[in-house]
Scaffold this motif. Structure first.
Motif, PDB file in Angstrom:
ATOM      1  N   ARG A 185     -65.610-180.049 -75.722  1.00 32.89           N
ATOM      2  CA  ARG A 185     -65.350-181.244 -76.845  1.00 32.89           C
ATOM      3  C   ARG A 185     -66.082-180.811 -77.840  1.00 32.89           C
ATOM      4  NH1 ARG A 185     -63.903-182.492 -80.797  1.00 32.89           N
ATOM      5  NH2 ARG A 185     -62.641-183.801 -81.882  1.00 32.89           N
ATOM      6  N   LEU A 186     -67.443-180.572 -77.950  1.00 36.76           N
ATOM      7  CA  LEU A 186     -68.417-180.527 -78.395  1.00 36.76           C
ATOM      8  C   LEU A 186     -69.292-179.247 -78.984  1.00 36.76           C
ATOM      9  CD1 LEU A 186     -70.991-183.409 -77.996  1.00 36.76           C
ATOM     10  CD2 LEU A 186     -68.579-183.365 -79.250  1.00 36.76           C
ATOM     11  N   ARG A 187     -68.584-178.453 -77.986  1.00 38.99           N
ATOM     12  CA  ARG A 187     -69.412-177.081 -78.249  1.00 38.99           C
ATOM     13  C   ARG A 187     -68.438-175.813 -78.856  1.00 38.99           C
ATOM     14  NH1 ARG A 187     -74.963-177.807 -79.397  1.00 38.99           N
ATOM     15  NH2 ARG A 187     -75.952-179.778 -78.036  1.00 38.99           N
ATOM     16  N   LEU A 188     -67.347-176.210 -78.290  1.00 38.50           N
ATOM     17  CA  LEU A 188     -66.134-175.237 -78.238  1.00 38.50           C
ATOM     18  C   LEU A 188     -66.028-174.994 -79.627  1.00 38.50           C
ATOM     19  CD1 LEU A 188     -64.521-174.681 -74.578  1.00 38.50           C
ATOM     20  CD2 LEU A 188     -66.678-173.132 -75.318  1.00 38.50           C
ATOM     21  N   LYS A 189     -65.295-174.774 -80.365  1.00 38.82           N
ATOM     22  CA  LYS A 189     -64.760-173.829 -81.429  1.00 38.82           C
ATOM     23  C   LYS A 189     -62.749-173.772 -81.634  1.00 38.82           C
ATOM     24  CE  LYS A 189     -68.526-171.966 -84.196  1.00 38.82           C
ATOM     25  NZ  LYS A 189     -68.768-170.946 -84.922  1.00 38.82           N
ATOM     26  N   GLU A 190     -61.982-174.122 -82.149  1.00 42.17           N
ATOM     27  CA  GLU A 190     -60.807-174.145 -81.769  1.00 42.17           C
ATOM     28  C   GLU A 190     -59.804-173.078 -82.473  1.00 42.17           C
ATOM     29  OE1 GLU A 190     -58.280-174.880 -80.373  1.00 42.17           O
ATOM     30  OE2 GLU A 190     -58.155-177.328 -80.234  1.00 42.17           O
ATOM     31  N   SER A 191     -59.068-172.206 -81.370  1.00 39.63           N
ATOM     32  CA  SER A 191     -58.849-170.925 -82.295  1.00 39.63           C
ATOM     33  C   SER A 191     -57.092-171.459 -82.404  1.00 39.63           C
ATOM     34  CB  SER A 191     -59.177-170.055 -82.860  1.00 39.63           C
ATOM     35  OG  SER A 191     -58.994-170.053 -80.414  1.00 39.63           O
ATOM     36  N   TYR A 192     -56.580-170.500 -82.636  1.00 37.57           N
ATOM     37  CA  TYR A 192     -54.850-170.548 -83.298  1.00 37.57           C
ATOM     38  C   TYR A 192     -54.541-169.236 -82.391  1.00 37.57           C
ATOM     39  CZ  TYR A 192     -54.774-175.875 -84.140  1.00 37.57           C
ATOM     40  OH  TYR A 192     -55.753-176.758 -84.109  1.00 37.57           O
ATOM     41  N   GLY A 193     -52.897-168.887 -82.253  1.00 38.80           N
ATOM     42  CA  GLY A 193     -52.314-167.347 -82.084  1.00 38.80           C
ATOM     43  C   GLY A 193     -52.115-167.586 -83.574  1.00 38.80           C
ATOM     44  N   THR A 194     -51.168-166.513 -83.086  1.00 37.77           N
ATOM     45  CA  THR A 194     -50.254-166.231 -84.140  1.00 37.77           C
ATOM     46  C   THR A 194     -49.617-167.361 -85.308  1.00 37.77           C
ATOM     47  OG1 THR A 194     -48.150-165.873 -82.628  1.00 37.77           O
ATOM     48  CG2 THR A 194     -49.400-164.095 -83.596  1.00 37.77           C
ATOM     49  N   GLY A 195     -48.861-168.717 -84.957  1.00 33.30           N
ATOM     50  CA  GLY A 195     -48.304-170.019 -85.252  1.00 33.30           C
ATOM     51  C   GLY A 195     -47.152-169.611 -84.966  1.00 33.30           C
ATOM     52  N   ALA A 196     -46.446-169.104 -84.175  1.00 35.83           N
ATOM     53  CA  ALA A 196     -44.929-168.285 -83.713  1.00 35.83           C
ATOM     54  C   ALA A 196     -44.983-169.610 -83.386  1.00 35.83           C
ATOM     55  CB  ALA A 196     -44.971-166.827 -83.407  1.00 35.83           C
ATOM     56  N   PRO A 197     -42.678-169.894 -82.754  1.00 38.39           N
ATOM     57  CA  PRO A 197     -42.927-170.991 -82.610  1.00 38.39           C
ATOM     58  C   PRO A 197     -42.447-169.984 -80.671  1.00 38.39           C
ATOM     59  CG  PRO A 197     -41.293-170.111 -84.642  1.00 38.39           C
ATOM     60  CD  PRO A 197     -42.181-169.291 -84.081  1.00 38.39           C
ATOM     61  N   LEU A 198     -42.732-171.525 -79.734  1.00 35.36           N
ATOM     62  CA  LEU A 198     -42.875-171.124 -78.345  1.00 35.36           C
ATOM     63  C   LEU A 198     -41.108-170.717 -77.698  1.00 35.36           C
ATOM     64  CD1 LEU A 198     -43.993-174.833 -77.027  1.00 35.36           C
ATOM     65  CD2 LEU A 198     -45.240-172.402 -76.524  1.00 35.36           C
ATOM     66  N   ASP A 199     -41.402-169.251 -77.079  1.00 34.99           N
ATOM     67  CA  ASP A 199     -40.286-168.636 -76.521  1.00 34.99           C
ATOM     68  C   ASP A 199     -40.194-169.152 -75.593  1.00 34.99           C
ATOM     69  OD1 ASP A 199     -38.776-166.602 -75.586  1.00 34.99           O
ATOM     70  OD2 ASP A 199     -40.380-165.204 -75.050  1.00 34.99           O
ATOM     71  N   ILE A 200     -38.715-170.125 -75.781  1.00 31.41           N
ATOM     72  CA  ILE A 200     -38.667-171.024 -74.702  1.00 31.41           C
ATOM     73  C   ILE A 200     -37.806-170.149 -73.284  1.00 31.41           C
ATOM     74  CG2 ILE A 200     -37.789-172.880 -73.059  1.00 31.41           C
ATOM     75  CD1 ILE A 200     -39.882-173.634 -74.997  1.00 31.41           C
ATOM     76  N   ARG A 201     -37.014-169.490 -74.185  1.00 30.47           N
ATOM     77  CA  ARG A 201     -36.194-168.714 -73.060  1.00 30.47           C
ATOM     78  C   ARG A 201     -37.461-167.098 -71.790  1.00 30.47           C
ATOM     79  NH1 ARG A 201     -31.211-165.148 -75.550  1.00 30.47           N
ATOM     80  NH2 ARG A 201     -31.396-166.995 -75.611  1.00 30.47           N
ATOM     81  N   GLY A 202     -38.823-166.577 -72.894  1.00 29.34           N
ATOM     82  CA  GLY A 202     -38.811-165.898 -72.166  1.00 29.34           C
ATOM     83  C   GLY A 202     -39.995-166.585 -70.941  1.00 29.34           C
ATOM     84  N   THR A 203     -40.477-167.936 -71.918  1.00 30.03           N
ATOM     85  CA  THR A 203     -41.242-168.278 -71.036  1.00 30.03           C
ATOM     86  C   THR A 203     -40.701-169.094 -69.690  1.00 30.03           C
ATOM     87  OG1 THR A 203     -42.071-169.263 -72.313  1.00 30.03           O
ATOM     88  CG2 THR A 203     -42.482-170.883 -70.217  1.00 30.03           C
ATOM     89  N   LEU A 204     -38.818-168.977 -69.141  1.00 32.27           N
ATOM     90  CA  LEU A 204     -38.268-169.580 -68.027  1.00 32.27           C
ATOM     91  C   LEU A 204     -37.847-168.407 -67.453  1.00 32.27           C
ATOM     92  CD1 LEU A 204     -35.145-171.942 -69.433  1.00 32.27           C
ATOM     93  CD2 LEU A 204     -37.525-172.117 -67.848  1.00 32.27           C
ATOM     94  N   LEU A 205     -37.525-167.063 -68.021  1.00 35.03           N
ATOM     95  CA  LEU A 205     -37.531-166.063 -67.283  1.00 35.03           C
ATOM     96  C   LEU A 205     -39.031-165.416 -66.457  1.00 35.03           C
ATOM     97  CD1 LEU A 205     -35.843-163.962 -69.946  1.00 35.03           C
ATOM     98  CD2 LEU A 205     -34.753-164.853 -67.648  1.00 35.03           C
ATOM     99  N   ALA A 206     -40.120-165.994 -67.350  1.00 28.43           N
ATOM    100  CA  ALA A 206     -41.178-165.229 -66.786  1.00 28.43           C
ATOM    101  C   ALA A 206     -41.643-166.261 -65.298  1.00 28.43           C
ATOM    102  CB  ALA A 206     -42.499-164.890 -67.557  1.00 28.43           C
ATOM    103  N   SER A 207     -41.785-167.326 -65.462  1.00 28.75           N
ATOM    104  CA  SER A 207     -42.188-168.276 -64.946  1.00 28.75           C
ATOM    105  C   SER A 207     -40.698-168.232 -63.126  1.00 28.75           C
ATOM    106  CB  SER A 207     -41.912-169.801 -64.939  1.00 28.75           C
ATOM    107  OG  SER A 207     -42.986-169.464 -66.249  1.00 28.75           O
ATOM    108  N   GLY A 208     -39.584-168.154 -63.790  1.00 29.02           N
ATOM    109  CA  GLY A 208     -38.787-168.354 -62.724  1.00 29.02           C
ATOM    110  C   GLY A 208     -39.010-166.835 -62.779  1.00 29.02           C
ATOM    111  N   GLY A 209     -38.746-165.722 -62.856  1.00 27.27           N
ATOM    112  CA  GLY A 209     -39.179-164.323 -62.088  1.00 27.27           C
ATOM    113  C   GLY A 209     -40.395-164.691 -61.207  1.00 27.27           C
ATOM    114  N   LEU A 210     -41.307-164.297 -61.906  1.00 24.11           N
ATOM    115  CA  LEU A 210     -42.889-165.061 -60.637  1.00 24.11           C
ATOM    116  C   LEU A 210     -42.630-165.825 -59.525  1.00 24.11           C
ATOM    117  CD1 LEU A 210     -44.900-164.766 -63.895  1.00 24.11           C
ATOM    118  CD2 LEU A 210     -44.725-163.211 -61.943  1.00 24.11           C
ATOM    119  N   PHE A 211     -42.070-167.056 -60.709  1.00 19.54           N
ATOM    120  CA  PHE A 211     -42.042-167.650 -58.702  1.00 19.54           C
ATOM    121  C   PHE A 211     -41.399-167.348 -57.535  1.00 19.54           C
ATOM    122  CE2 PHE A 211     -39.645-170.716 -57.101  1.00 19.54           C
ATOM    123  CZ  PHE A 211     -40.673-171.528 -56.286  1.00 19.54           C
ATOM    124  N   GLY A 212     -39.798-166.126 -57.952  1.00 19.98           N
ATOM    125  CA  GLY A 212     -39.325-165.733 -57.377  1.00 19.98           C
ATOM    126  C   GLY A 212     -39.793-165.105 -55.884  1.00 19.98           C
TER     127      GLY A 212
END
Length: 479
Positions: A185-212
């Motif tokens: 909390r004290l020593r690391l600096k905050e940073s961000y990615g592109t600011g694009a919206p979360l890819d819910i569909r891609g997340t579900l496909l990747a998570s489900g596929g890797l789980f299987g």
């Protein structure tokens, strides 16, 4: 001068925090394996229950890595790192006090969730804190610590179980996590990615596929490759991952843009990482049992005798990071993988029921040097193959492929072992171990070939992101 001193201090703290957090997450991959008999004695459970104390962590860790990285890019990498670290620490305490086998499995699954959020962000936070000219050495130390954690899991787990209690496998994480939370909390600096919206569909496909896929791989040696659930997991997982690839090619803001794989650097290092972990995980899994079950060593004694292999990253990986800065990561990674393959081939050629430790030692040393040469430059190549805003998801993808490779390695090696040998006698065990080690050597050699596909140093930055669209300005998430 004071600004330079402050920058060095920030770099050092970032290295300490991210390396320690990565060590905990990597350690818990294999730390439980040598403690399973003691856990069963205390908590009961059938064989498949004990297997789930290992696979519950592997599954949640593997399937949520890319999602954890995406959350960090969107809502703040330091913020999500702190959240993942807190979840991992609390879940470790819950595992240590678990009253039964079912509650232990649940705690291990939650541990995997925390690790999946925390682990990919360690590398992006470290990259943001370290000047470009010194990143090779920083990656070397980070890679040494993480490589040591993966390889020494059975030693640490066996030593704690033998001399203290299996509960301390999990209690060990708690004071480290509590110390890291305020430091991060004290020593690391905050940073961000592109600011694009979360890819819910891609997340579900990747998570489900890797789980299987991972479910099928970890259950196949137990239930059989023709089991209905194993086949369903592999087929459904493969179909979902195919959908994920198509989605990554067509969506406006996919979680993992497939264009990244047009880069020889990104595609080559990810293929090499998956194959390296396949060969390494499977070999360590069987060799640890060989030293205990055939040669008669205790868990601690077996771990100590594997130190020329497992401890080598602490010595060689920082040097590998320095070499990567001077000559590029490609030749260092390729040399490391070919040495690892040579070491496995040596062990396959000498393994026998009464083999002496001296006969095994050259193979252990060669494999250790090879593994150490791989770890640090591999991380460097992953991070250099994408834009800074995409380093979080690149790290998540690479770590997910490593986890899948590790699960595949254990499944493949166990299947080869079962087909050619058994636990019935020392000779029968060796009959199964020898062909498995030869397969491991070939797979890691193929990984070395994949590393040679990576462009030479001067071409790496030019080849990293072909046909990339302009990146949007990063926008912090609303508080």
């Amino acid at each position: 001068m004071s600004q330079q001193t402050a920058q060095r201090g920030g770099t050092l703290w970032a290295l300490v925090v991210t390396s320690a957090a990565g060590f905990m997450a990597s350690l818990d991959n294999l730390v439980v394996t040598t403690a399973l008999p003691s856990i069963r004695e205390d908590l009961g459970g059938e064989l498949h229950d004990l297997e789930w104390t290992v696979s519950a962590y592997t599954l949640t860790f593997a399937v949520l890595l890319m999602f954890g990285a995406a959350l960090g890019d969107r809502f703040g990498r330091r913020r999500l790192f702190l959240g993942g670290l807190a979840v991992f620490t609390v879940a470790s305490a819950a595992a240590a006090v678990a009253p039964g086998i079912d509650s232990l499995i649940a705690a291990r699954a939650v541990q995997g969730v925390g690790a999946a959020v925390m682990m990919p962000l360690t590398l992006t936070l470290l990259t943001a804190a370290v000047p470009a000219a010194r990143r090779g050495m920083a990656y070397g130390i980070w890679g040494a610590v993480n490589g040591l954690a993966v390889a020494s899991g059975p030693l640490i787990g066996g030593s704690l179980t033998e001399h203290v209690s299996w509960h301390w496998i999990f209690w060990l994480n708690v004071p480290i996590g509590l110390a890291l939370l305020p430091l991060a909390r004290l020593r690391l600096k905050e940073s961000y990615g592109t600011g694009a919206p979360l890819d819910i569909r891609g997340t579900l496909l990747a998570s489900g596929g890797l789980f299987g896929i991972v479910y099928g791989l970890v259950r196949a040696p137990i239930d059989g490759w023709t089991s209905a659930l194993v086949l369903l997991g592999l087929l459904a997982g493969g179909a979902l991952l195919a959908g994920f690839v198509l989605h990554g090619m067509r969506a406006a803001n996919p979680m993992l843009p497939m264009r990244l794989f047009r880069s020889r650097a990104f595609a080559g290092i990810n293929a090499a990482s998956l194959l390296m972990f396949l060969g390494m995980f499977g070999s360590i899994f069987l060799l640890s049992q060989f030293m205990q079950g055939v040669l008669g060593y205790s868990p601690t004694e077996a771990g100590l005798r594997m130190l020329p292999w497992t401890g080598m990253p602490m010595i060689v990986a920082p040097i590998a990071g320095y070499l990567a800065d001077r000559i590029g990561g490609r030749p260092v990674v390729a040399a490391g993988l070919f040495l690892q393959a040579a070491g496995l081939a040596w062990m396959a050629s000498v393994v026998a029921a009464g083999v002496s430790y001296g006969a095994q030692l050259p193979g252990l040393i060669i494999s250790g040097i090879g593994m150490a040469l791989y770890f640090a430059p591999a991380s460097h190549l992953v991070m250099a193959s994408v834009r800074p805003q995409e380093q979080g998801i690149a790290s998540g993808a690479n770590n997910a492929l490593r986890e899948v490779g590790g699960a595949l390695g254990i499944a493949v090696m166990a299947s080869i072992f079962s087909a050619q040998g058994s636990y019935a006698s020392a000779v029968s065990f060796v009959d199964g171990l020898r062909p498995a080690l030869w397969v491991g050597a070939v797979v890691v050699a193929v990984a070395g070939g994949a590393a040679l596909l990576i462009p030479r140093r001067r071409a790496e930055s030019e080849a990293a992101l072909p046909e990339a669209a302009p990146e949007p300005v990063p926008v912090p998430a609303a508080h």
